[in-house]
Write a protein that holds these residues in place. Structure first.
Motif: not given
Ligand code: ATR
Length: 278
Positions: A134-135, A157, A159, A161-162, A165-166, A196
Motif C-alpha cells: 500500500a505504498g 498490507n 501496515t 492503516s496504509r 488510507a488508499i 510491495t
C-alpha cells in the motif's frame, strides 16, 4: 554530413540509484523503430538535488524526463501542470517541458493495464484482484485497475492503516477493500499483484498463500535478471503463471514516448529484445 549532437532532442531518466535502469535501451529501440532522432541519458540524482537537476535539464534544452524511485512523489511538486492520472496517483514518472512549463504525467498505471490485457490476455472486468502493498506503487495502479471494473479489488498490507488510507481515497468504489496479509478474504483470486518493495530488500513476507490456486496469475511489479522472491513464492504457492514486470516497464515507456514524440512504438519486439538480453 554529420549532424550536430546539440541539435538532437534530449531526454533522460532520473533516479537514485539509476545504473541498473533499462530505460535508455528501451527508448533507443523505440527511436530506431519509429525513425525518431533523440538521445536518452541516465541521470543519477540524489533527492536533495532533484529540483536543481530538473531545472537544469530544462534550462539546457532538455525535452522530457522519466523519473523513478525515489523521486516520483517529490517531482509532482515541481510541476506547473499535472495530468489527471498523475494527480490521482500523487506521483509522476514522466515530465514534458513545454513552452517553459513542466507538465507531469504518470504512465505506470496504463503500462500495467496494457501488459495485463494486451500482452498477457487477462480479462480484468469481473476479475477478483488482490494487490499486496500500500505504498506509492499501489496508489498509482488502484485507479486504473478500478476503471476496468473488477468484481473485487482487495489491498492487503503489512501496515493495515496504509491500505485503509488508499481505500478512503477511492471511497466511492464499492469493489475496493483493505486488509492485512493474514485477513485476506477467502478463496482464489484471478490476479495477485505484488506492489510491495519487500523483494527489493530480498525479503519474502508472509504473503497469503490461500489467495493463490490453479487459475491465479501472479504479477510482480518488480523485475530482475533472476526470478524475484515474489515470483518464486507464487510458483511454490501453485500459481498458474508467475510474471515479472518487464512488460509494464516497456509499456509505461511506450506511453511516455508517445507523450513526447506523438508516435506510439510497437512494444512487442522491444519486450522480446530486452527480455532476451535480461
Ligand atoms: P513504493 O513507492 O515502491 O510503493 P513505499 O511507499 O515505501 O514504496 O511502499 C513500500 C510498500 O512495500 C509498503 O506497502 C510496505 O509495507 P508497509 O506499508 O507496512 O511499510 C511494503 N513493504 C516493504 N518491505 C516489506 C516487508 N519486508 N514486508 C512486507 N511489506 C513490505
Amino acid at each position: 554530413m554529420s549532424e550536430d549532437p546539440a541539435s538532437i532532442d534530449r531526454y533522460g531518466v532520473m533516479g537514485y540509484p539509476i545504473s541498473h535502469s533499462r530505460s535508455p535501451v528501451i527508448h533507443r529501440l523505440f527511436a530506431l523503430q519509429t525513425g525518431q532522432r533523440l538521445q536518452y541519458e541516465l541521470l543519477h540524482v540524489a533527492p536533495e538535488k532533484l529540483e536543481q537537476a530538473v531545472r537544469q535539464f530544462q534550462r539546457t534544452g532538455g525535452k522530457g524526463l522519466n523519473v523513478t524511485v525515489p523521486h516520483k512523489a517529490a517531482v509532482a511538486r515541481l510541476c506547473d501542470q499535472l495530468s489527471e492520472r498523475a494527480r490521482e496517483a500523487g506521483a509522476v514518472n514522466t515530465l514534458a517541458f513545454q513552452d517553459g512549463d513542466v507538465f507531469g504525467d504518470n504512465t505506470d498505471g496504463v503500462g500495467l493495464i496494457r501488459d495485463l490485457e494486451t500482452n498477457l490476455g487477462i480479462r480484468l472486468k469481473g476479475a477478483r484482484i488482490l494487490v499486496l502493498g500500500a505504498g506509492g506503487a499501489t496508489l498509482g495502479i488502484t485507479g486504473p485497475l478500478l476503471r476496468r471494473l473488477p468484481s473485487e479489488l482487495v489491498i492487503a498490507n503489512r501496515t493495515l492503516s496504509r491500505a485503509e488510507a488508499i481505500v478512503e481515497r477511492f471511497d466511492e468504489a464499492l469493489a475496493l477493500s483493505a486488509c492485512a496479509f493474514d485477513t485476506v478474504p477467502d478463496g482464489e483470486f484471478d490476479l495477485v499483484i505484488n506492489a510491495t518493495s519487500a523483494g527489493v530488500h530480498g525479503e519474502t513476507p508472509p504473503y497469503p498463500a490461500t489467495a493463490v490456486a490453479g487459475k491465479t496469475l501472479c504479477y510482480d511489479l518488480s523485475y530482475g535478471l533472476k526470478p524475484t522472491p515474489f515470483s518464486e513464492w507464487a510458483r511454490e504457492a501453485g500459481a498458474a503463471r508467475s510474471v515479472m514486470g518487464w512488460g509494464m516497464l516497456v509499456e509505461q515507456a511506450a506511453e511516455s514516448f508517445h507523450l513526447w514524440r506523438g508516435v506510439r512504438p510497437d512494444t512487442a519486439p522491444v519486450l522480446k529484445q530486452i527480455a532476451i538480453s535480461a
